[in-house]
Design a protein around this motif. Structure first.
Motif, mmCIF file in Angstrom:
data_model
loop_
_atom_site.group_PDB
_atom_site.id
_atom_site.type_symbol
_atom_site.label_atom_id
_atom_site.label_comp_id
_atom_site.label_asym_id
_atom_site.label_seq_id
_atom_site.Cartn_x
_atom_site.Cartn_y
_atom_site.Cartn_z
ATOM 1 N N ILE A 137 0.844 -1.207 0.000
ATOM 2 C CA ILE A 137 0.000 0.000 0.000
ATOM 3 C C ILE A 137 0.880 1.259 0.000
ATOM 4 N N LEU A 138 2.127 1.122 0.493
ATOM 5 C CA LEU A 138 3.029 2.277 0.517
ATOM 6 C C LEU A 138 3.536 2.645 -0.881
ATOM 7 N N ASP A 139 3.214 1.829 -1.882
ATOM 8 C CA ASP A 139 3.524 2.210 -3.261
ATOM 9 C C ASP A 139 2.612 3.350 -3.729
ATOM 10 N N LEU A 140 1.568 3.634 -2.957
ATOM 11 C CA LEU A 140 0.688 4.763 -3.271
ATOM 12 C C LEU A 140 0.921 5.870 -2.243
ATOM 13 N N SER A 141 1.085 7.107 -2.715
ATOM 14 C CA SER A 141 1.278 8.229 -1.786
ATOM 15 C C SER A 141 -0.076 8.600 -1.173
ATOM 16 N N VAL A 142 -0.040 9.409 -0.131
ATOM 17 C CA VAL A 142 -1.289 9.869 0.485
ATOM 18 C C VAL A 142 -2.123 10.642 -0.545
ATOM 19 N N GLU A 143 -1.436 11.417 -1.389
ATOM 20 C CA GLU A 143 -2.167 12.180 -2.431
ATOM 21 C C GLU A 143 -2.861 11.200 -3.381
ATOM 22 N N ILE B 123 -9.883 7.825 -3.677
ATOM 23 C CA ILE B 123 -11.152 7.924 -2.938
ATOM 24 C C ILE B 123 -12.095 8.890 -3.662
ATOM 25 N N LYS B 124 -11.533 10.009 -4.118
ATOM 26 C CA LYS B 124 -12.349 11.004 -4.828
ATOM 27 C C LYS B 124 -12.941 10.397 -6.102
ATOM 28 N N THR C 277 -5.246 -3.861 -1.955
ATOM 29 C CA THR C 277 -6.540 -3.411 -2.503
ATOM 30 C C THR C 277 -7.686 -3.637 -1.517
ATOM 31 N N GLN C 278 -7.521 -4.575 -0.574
ATOM 32 C CA GLN C 278 -8.519 -4.659 0.501
ATOM 33 C C GLN C 278 -8.445 -3.385 1.335
ATOM 34 N N THR C 279 -7.221 -2.891 1.528
ATOM 35 C CA THR C 279 -7.061 -1.638 2.272
ATOM 36 C C THR C 279 -7.762 -0.484 1.560
ATOM 37 N N LEU C 280 -7.708 -0.468 0.237
ATOM 38 C CA LEU C 280 -8.413 0.599 -0.491
ATOM 39 C C LEU C 280 -9.911 0.527 -0.187
ATOM 40 N N ALA C 281 -10.453 -0.696 -0.160
ATOM 41 C CA ALA C 281 -11.879 -0.876 0.183
ATOM 42 C C ALA C 281 -12.140 -0.388 1.609
ATOM 43 N N ASP C 282 -11.228 -0.711 2.515
ATOM 44 C CA ASP C 282 -11.386 -0.318 3.922
ATOM 45 C C ASP C 282 -11.342 1.209 4.060
ATOM 46 N N LEU C 283 -10.390 1.841 3.358
ATOM 47 C CA LEU C 283 -10.242 3.298 3.476
ATOM 48 C C LEU C 283 -11.483 4.016 2.953
ATOM 49 N N TYR D 237 -19.769 -4.220 6.848
ATOM 50 C CA TYR D 237 -18.912 -5.107 6.048
ATOM 51 C C TYR D 237 -19.456 -5.446 4.667
ATOM 52 N N PHE D 238 -20.762 -5.361 4.474
ATOM 53 C CA PHE D 238 -21.232 -5.620 3.106
ATOM 54 C C PHE D 238 -21.067 -4.369 2.230
ATOM 55 N N LYS D 239 -21.178 -3.206 2.859
ATOM 56 C CA LYS D 239 -20.881 -1.964 2.114
ATOM 57 C C LYS D 239 -19.410 -1.964 1.698
ATOM 58 N N GLN D 240 -18.575 -2.496 2.591
ATOM 59 C CA GLN D 240 -17.127 -2.560 2.347
ATOM 60 C C GLN D 240 -16.836 -3.354 1.059
ATOM 61 N N ALA D 241 -17.588 -4.428 0.848
ATOM 62 C CA ALA D 241 -17.381 -5.249 -0.355
ATOM 63 C C ALA D 241 -17.725 -4.438 -1.612
ATOM 64 N N LEU D 242 -18.790 -3.641 -1.549
ATOM 65 C CA LEU D 242 -19.149 -2.797 -2.693
ATOM 66 C C LEU D 242 -18.063 -1.741 -2.922
ATOM 67 N N ASN D 243 -17.590 -1.158 -1.834
ATOM 68 C CA ASN D 243 -16.551 -0.127 -1.954
ATOM 69 C C ASN D 243 -15.273 -0.686 -2.578
ATOM 70 N N GLY D 244 -15.021 -1.978 -2.365
ATOM 71 C CA GLY D 244 -13.846 -2.626 -2.961
ATOM 72 C C GLY D 244 -13.895 -2.549 -4.480
ATOM 73 N N LYS D 245 -15.051 -2.762 -5.048
ATOM 74 C CA LYS D 245 -15.159 -2.693 -6.513
ATOM 75 C C LYS D 245 -14.908 -1.258 -6.995
ATOM 76 N N LEU D 246 -15.476 -0.287 -6.309
ATOM 77 C CA LEU D 246 -15.302 1.120 -6.732
ATOM 78 C C LEU D 246 -13.828 1.521 -6.676
ATOM 79 N N MET D 247 -13.137 1.117 -5.605
ATOM 80 C CA MET D 247 -11.715 1.488 -5.475
ATOM 81 C C MET D 247 -10.863 0.738 -6.498
ATOM 82 N N ARG D 248 -11.240 -0.495 -6.810
ATOM 83 C CA ARG D 248 -10.457 -1.219 -7.830
ATOM 84 C C ARG D 248 -10.662 -0.578 -9.196
ATOM 85 N N MET D 249 -11.865 -0.063 -9.462
ATOM 86 C CA MET D 249 -12.083 0.669 -10.724
ATOM 87 C C MET D 249 -11.162 1.895 -10.770
ATOM 88 N N ALA D 250 -11.140 2.630 -9.678
ATOM 89 C CA ALA D 250 -10.294 3.836 -9.632
ATOM 90 C C ALA D 250 -8.818 3.468 -9.794
#
Ligand code: NCD
Length: 362
Positions: free
Chosen positions: A7-13, A19-20, A131-137, A280-293
């Motif tokens: 996950i540290l391969d991605l900067s905070v920016e 997320i945006k 990428t699970q972390t992206l869903a979590d964030l 946790y079920f919303k989290q699964a949906l958010n995983g798809k959105l973050m993977r798209m991004a």
């Protein structure tokens, strides 16, 4: 070219940008329906998966792209003895981006330094799962409106639970977060996870789930990772360590957010699903959105350059049986000195026996 192995391969920016974008995709999905037209994602899954693989595939289809791949090692040439490096070179001829899950720690890293296309780590052994972390964030952001100033309880198998390792690394970069690590003594967070984040974050360790229940803003439950235990008796002894039931939630904050990367076994009672704090079920949906991004972000940055690996010292052997070096005969064993002065394997992060005066284990 960017790959995301840690996950540290991605900067905070970059995290904030993803997320945006994910929020915009949620509000205007049609605007994204053609963004990856003509592009192919290869899903190389050497280990079982439901959410991660299918959400990657759904993500690519919803961006107008296509998907190729396999969902088990037996249906790939790995079963004939092909190396991860060769697989990565071959798939680079057929696809534009790779998502790889592998039981050996460091395998997606090896793929990334050999591929000529971006590689995303979809989970490597008990190591990382960015990428699970992206869903979590995204879930935390949508529920709490911020990623800092939070008290986060992480519960269960913190030793082998790769999602926890990546989540700690990510949330440590936002100010004011406190982590309460709740696990049996045998399943504590590995040292490298805490050392890597420096002094930025505060950690409290306990074996008692209820001790800080009234303090948590986020309660992140995890499964005891049966497949990673070498000692079956130990698994049997620890498997029911923490079970979240509705009565245990009585002292908790009314706006606490309950997360779980899923799959759940028995660590959250199904009765908790009806509680408004269960996310946790919303989290699964958010995983798809973050993977798209993420897919759009990485395809937008493919300048054809190889992913740069870490440099370090050779000449010593990594002794971790879960490390990719344990199966890939020709892979050079490389160790790097961390901020804490301890040498660790660059593939799996385990302390390097022989290079450190005292060898601490996972
Ligand atoms: C997690 C994993 O594979 O590490 N699942 C997932 O990707 N959502 C958690 C787990 O298997 O316990």
């Amino acid at each position: 070219m960017k790959s995301v192995i840690d996950i540290l391969d991605l900067s905070v920016e970059e995290l904030d940008g993803l997320i945006k974008t994910a929020m915009d995709i949620a509000n205007h999905p049609d605007d994204y329906a053609q963004k990856c037209k003509g592009k192919k994602l290869a899903t190389l899954f050497f280990e079982p998966s439901t959410r991660t693989r299918l959400s990657f595939e759904a993500a690519m289809y919803e961006l107008g792209g296509n998907v190729i791949g396999f969902s088990e090692a037996n249906s790939s040439s790995a079963s004939k003895g092909e190396s991860v490096a060769d697989t990565a070179k071959v798939i680079s001829c057929y696809a534009d981006i790779i998502a790889m899950r592998h039981p050996k720690e460091g395998a997606p890293y090896v793929a990334a330094i050999n591929a000529s296309i971006p590689v995303i780590n979809a989970g490597d052994g008990g190591h990382h799962h960015p990428t699970q972390t992206l869903a979590d964030l995204l879930t935390i952001y949508r529920e709490k409106g911020r990623l800092g100033g939070l008290t986060i309880g992480l519960v269960g198998d913190l030793k082998y639970g790769r999602t926890v390792h990546s989540l700690i690394a990510a949330l440590s970069r936002y100010e004011g977060n406190k982590f309460v690590l709740v696990s049996p003594n045998e399943l504590k967070v590995p040292d490298y996870v805490k050392k890597d984040v420096g002094d930025a974050a505060q950690f409290i360790e306990t074996t008692d789930l209820m001790e800080y229940m009234d303090k948590f803003d986020i309660l992140y439950m995890t499964r005891i990772q049966r497949e990673r235990f070498t000692d079956r008796d130990e698994y049997e002894r620890l498997k029911d360590s923490y079970i979240l039931t509705t009565d245990k939630l009585v002292p908790a904050k009314k706006d606490m957010c309950i997360l779980h990367p899923l799959p759940r076994v028995n660590e959250i009672s199904v009765k908790v699903d009806d509680d408004s704090r269960a996310c946790y079920f919303k989290q699964a949906l958010n995983g798809k959105l973050m993977r798209m991004a993420l897919i759009m972000h990485l395809l937008g940055h493919n300048d054809g350059q190889r992913f740069k690996g870490t440099t370090g010292e050779g000449g010593h052997k990594c002794h971790n049986p879960s490390c990719i070096t344990s199966t890939e005969q020709e892979l050079e064993h490389i160790h790097k000195k961390g901020q804490d002065g301890v040498y660790r394997c660059i593939y799996c992060d385990q302390p390097s026996v022989g290079l450190n005066s005292t060898s601490n284990s996972k």
